[in-house]
Design an enzyme around this catalytic site. Structure first.
Site, PDB file in Angstrom:
ATOM      1  N   ARG A  97      -4.122  12.218   8.790  1.00 10.96           N
ATOM      2  CA  ARG A  97      -5.016  11.045   8.836  1.00 10.96           C
ATOM      3  C   ARG A  97      -5.097  10.441  10.250  1.00 10.96           C
ATOM      4  O   ARG A  97      -5.184   9.222  10.413  1.00 10.96           O
ATOM      5  CB  ARG A  97      -4.547   9.963   7.854  1.00 10.96           C
ATOM      6  CG  ARG A  97      -4.669  10.335   6.387  1.00 10.96           C
ATOM      7  CD  ARG A  97      -6.115  10.543   5.971  1.00 10.96           C
ATOM      8  NE  ARG A  97      -6.264  10.553   4.537  1.00 10.96           N
ATOM      9  CZ  ARG A  97      -6.039  11.625   3.757  1.00 10.96           C
ATOM     10  NH1 ARG A  97      -5.668  12.778   4.292  1.00 10.96           N
ATOM     11  NH2 ARG A  97      -6.199  11.530   2.454  1.00 10.96           N
ATOM     12  N   SER A 107      -7.672   5.739  -0.974  1.00 13.74           N
ATOM     13  CA  SER A 107      -6.304   5.344  -0.634  1.00 13.74           C
ATOM     14  C   SER A 107      -6.348   4.204   0.378  1.00 13.74           C
ATOM     15  O   SER A 107      -6.978   4.335   1.425  1.00 13.74           O
ATOM     16  CB  SER A 107      -5.549   6.503   0.010  1.00 13.74           C
ATOM     17  OG  SER A 107      -5.446   7.587  -0.874  1.00 13.74           O
ATOM     18  N   GLU A 162      -4.781   2.894   5.659  1.00 14.38           N
ATOM     19  CA  GLU A 162      -5.660   4.018   5.956  1.00 14.38           C
ATOM     20  C   GLU A 162      -7.070   3.495   6.208  1.00 14.38           C
ATOM     21  O   GLU A 162      -7.801   4.029   7.030  1.00 14.38           O
ATOM     22  CB  GLU A 162      -5.653   4.990   4.776  1.00 14.38           C
ATOM     23  CG  GLU A 162      -6.165   6.338   5.166  1.00 14.38           C
ATOM     24  CD  GLU A 162      -6.833   7.054   4.037  1.00 14.38           C
ATOM     25  OE1 GLU A 162      -8.028   6.822   3.823  1.00 14.38           O
ATOM     26  OE2 GLU A 162      -6.154   7.857   3.386  1.00 14.38           O
TER      27      GLU A 162
HETATM   28  N1  EPU Z   1       2.398   8.878  -7.687  1.00 15.27           N
HETATM   29  C1  EPU Z   1       3.151   7.959  -8.392  1.00 15.27           C
HETATM   30  N2  EPU Z   1       2.506   7.109  -9.251  1.00 15.27           N
HETATM   31  C2  EPU Z   1       1.161   7.218  -9.469  1.00 15.27           C
HETATM   32  C3  EPU Z   1       0.412   8.170  -8.772  1.00 15.27           C
HETATM   33  C4  EPU Z   1       1.047   8.993  -7.879  1.00 15.27           C
HETATM   34  O1  EPU Z   1       4.348   7.853  -8.224  1.00 15.27           O
HETATM   35  O2  EPU Z   1       0.661   6.428 -10.266  1.00 15.27           O
HETATM   36  C5  EPU Z   1       3.088   9.767  -6.718  1.00 15.27           C
HETATM   37  C6  EPU Z   1       3.587  11.006  -7.374  1.00 15.27           C
HETATM   38  O3  EPU Z   1       4.847  11.296  -6.802  1.00 15.27           O
HETATM   39  C7  EPU Z   1       2.586  12.061  -6.992  1.00 15.27           C
HETATM   40  C8  EPU Z   1       2.237  11.597  -5.600  1.00 15.27           C
HETATM   41  O4  EPU Z   1       2.194  10.168  -5.699  1.00 15.27           O
HETATM   42  O5  EPU Z   1       3.131  13.356  -7.007  1.00 15.27           O
HETATM   43  C9  EPU Z   1       0.935  12.134  -5.057  1.00 15.27           C
HETATM   44  O6  EPU Z   1      -0.169  11.642  -5.791  1.00 15.27           O
HETATM   45  P1  EPU Z   1      -1.630  12.225  -5.536  1.00 15.27           P
HETATM   46  O7  EPU Z   1      -1.667  13.687  -5.738  1.00 15.27           O
HETATM   47  O8  EPU Z   1      -2.603  11.402  -6.300  1.00 15.27           O
HETATM   48  O9  EPU Z   1      -1.833  12.044  -3.964  1.00 15.27           O
HETATM   49  P2  EPU Z   1      -1.590  10.832  -2.990  1.00 15.27           P
HETATM   50  O10 EPU Z   1      -0.537  11.216  -2.013  1.00 15.27           O
HETATM   51  O11 EPU Z   1      -1.427   9.547  -3.717  1.00 15.27           O
HETATM   52  C10 EPU Z   1      -3.266  11.801  -1.225  1.00 15.27           C
HETATM   53  C11 EPU Z   1      -4.424  11.304  -0.402  1.00 15.27           C
HETATM   54  C12 EPU Z   1      -5.683  11.235  -1.249  1.00 15.27           C
HETATM   55  C13 EPU Z   1      -5.965  12.630  -1.798  1.00 15.27           C
HETATM   56  C14 EPU Z   1      -4.753  13.098  -2.614  1.00 15.27           C
HETATM   57  C15 EPU Z   1      -4.905  14.527  -3.092  1.00 15.27           C
HETATM   58  C16 EPU Z   1      -3.451   9.887   1.310  1.00 15.27           C
HETATM   59  C17 EPU Z   1      -3.237   8.493   1.797  1.00 15.27           C
HETATM   60  N3  EPU Z   1      -4.102   9.996   0.156  1.00 15.27           N
HETATM   61  O12 EPU Z   1      -3.013  10.809  -2.213  1.00 15.27           O
HETATM   62  O13 EPU Z   1      -6.740  10.852  -0.425  1.00 15.27           O
HETATM   63  O14 EPU Z   1      -7.126  12.629  -2.587  1.00 15.27           O
HETATM   64  O15 EPU Z   1      -3.567  13.057  -1.774  1.00 15.27           O
HETATM   65  O16 EPU Z   1      -4.733  15.386  -2.015  1.00 15.27           O
HETATM   66  O17 EPU Z   1      -3.037  10.840   1.963  1.00 15.27           O
HETATM   67  C18 EPU Z   1      -8.034   9.016   0.402  1.00 15.27           C
HETATM   68  O18 EPU Z   1      -7.620   9.331   1.524  1.00 15.27           O
HETATM   69  O19 EPU Z   1      -8.815   8.053   0.229  1.00 15.27           O
HETATM   70  C19 EPU Z   1      -7.559   9.773  -0.751  1.00 15.27           C
HETATM   71  C20 EPU Z   1      -7.898   9.459  -1.984  1.00 15.27           C
END
Ligand code: EPU
Length: 332
Positions: free
Chosen positions: A156, A224, A320
């Protein structure tokens, strides 16, 4: 006064003093010299920008269009106008049998904004496909090109958020996509796909995103809100003693990435509200506006979450999204 409510997906009511549609870099270059001291903000589709209040300067709304396709034996080369919609480009490529972008389906926003924060999802980041970027240099008033290797891409992050911050307007992005496509189905939800085609990955990503992330057309949000923090392993080892289930992803030998969603979830913020602004109940990394919220409520909730994460985990969350107040970008 120009209404901004429909120009950013968080949809707070706000107005700008002035507004200009950008159709080409050359046109902008001509008018640039006369308006160099005016405060301005470059806007794509407003999916990663939140107008917290009225903006005193000029909004430059990116509207440079066009897709030029060339190919060699090895790759497809695409030069795409900064104002093209990202997801439409992904679909256009898929329909033409140009594979690679499918993991990045349904990411809101424009092509010109994609390299600035190096958009990423489901194991892929846009930097892998970038060849070069054309931009208007606001210091010299000339049109320049920067190659991928010079862009300092990271999670990012890019040179556009660092040394070049405030000094550029992207006009087009040139992508190179290999004809020797390999599926990337390593991310959790994609692992269940057996020998997937690009279309299978696209469909799955669309399905997962639609399930997890609120539709900004129905509920104001900017995806995010925070980045996933990268922390020292020493701190992680300390935290794991207290929170044995804390997840992590490897970054390098000294650091790991921790999901901000987990930190926020663990502190019980899911569904937490200040006025019309809420921490989303399904994906706590997303903050939402129910249509009655305000910029000050968003800042209050974001600060409350940051403070709690700092107190409990000794981790400083970074936004972000780009927050814009009356004078321009602000940091909270
Ligand atoms: N998690 C929780 N509780 C929840 C949801 C998630 O604990 O309610 C934890 C879990 O450990 C899960 C981890 O978060 O394994 C990852 O969750 P997710 O796959 O939804 O990904 P994220 O890290 O929350 C990132 C990006 C998203 C992107 C997803 C999928 C960032 C800041 N965000 O989210 O990007 O869609 O991965 O690759 O890196 C955006 O940038 O606007 C965005 C949505």
């Amino acid at each position: 006064m120009y209404p901004l409510q429909n120009l950013h997906t968080f949809a707070f009511p706000a107005y700008a003093a002035d507004f200009h549609l950008v159709g080409s870099l050359a046109e902008l270059q001509e008018s640039w010299h006369s308006s160099v001291n005016q405060s301005y903000y470059i806007l794509g589709e407003g999916s990663n920008t939140v107008f917290l209040e009225d903006f005193d300067g000029c909004i430059l709304k990116m509207a440079i269009k066009g897709i030029e396709l060339q190919e060699t034996d090895e790759e497809f080369i695409l030069k795409v106008g900064a104002g093209e919609n990202w997801h439409q480009l992904v679909e256009w490529c898929l329909a033409k049998g140009i594979n690679g972008f499918e993991n990045l389906a349904l990411i809101p926003g424009t092509v010109g904004a994609a390299p600035i924060q190096n958009i990423g999802a489901y194991g892929v980041e846009v930097e892998q496909f970038i060849d070069s970027i054309e931009y208007l240099c606001l210091v010299s008033g000339t049109i320049k090109h920067i190659r991928r290797a010079e862009c300092q891409f990271a999670y990012r992050d890019s040179i556009f958020k660092r040394a070049l911050a405030g000094q550029f307007i992207i006009g087009s992005v040139t992508f190179s996509l290999s004809k020797h496509w390999l599926a990337n189905a390593s991310y959790a939800e994609l692992r269940e796909l057996a020998e997937p085609s690009a279309r299978d990955i696209f469909d799955k990503v669309v399905q997962v995103r639609q399930r997890k992330l609120p539709d900004p057309k129905k509920l104001g949000n900017a995806g995010s809100f925070f980045k996933n923090p990268i922390i020292d392993k020493a701190l992680f080892v300390q935290l794991r003693q207290r929170y044995p289930h804390i997840p992590s992803y490897p970054v390098n030998t000294e650091q790991v990435k921790v999901p901000a969603a987990w930190l926020i979830d663990t502190l019980g913020f899911k569904g937490h509200k200040i006025g019309g602004v809420m921490c989303h109940a399904q994906q706590p990394l997303v903050l939402t506006n129910d249509g009655t919220g305000s910029g000050s409520e968003l800042v209050a909730l974001a600060k409350k979450i940051k403070h709690a994460v700092q107190q409990s985990f000794f981790i400083e969350l970074e936004n972000e999204v780009q927050l814009v107040s009356n004078a321009g970008l602000v940091h909270i």
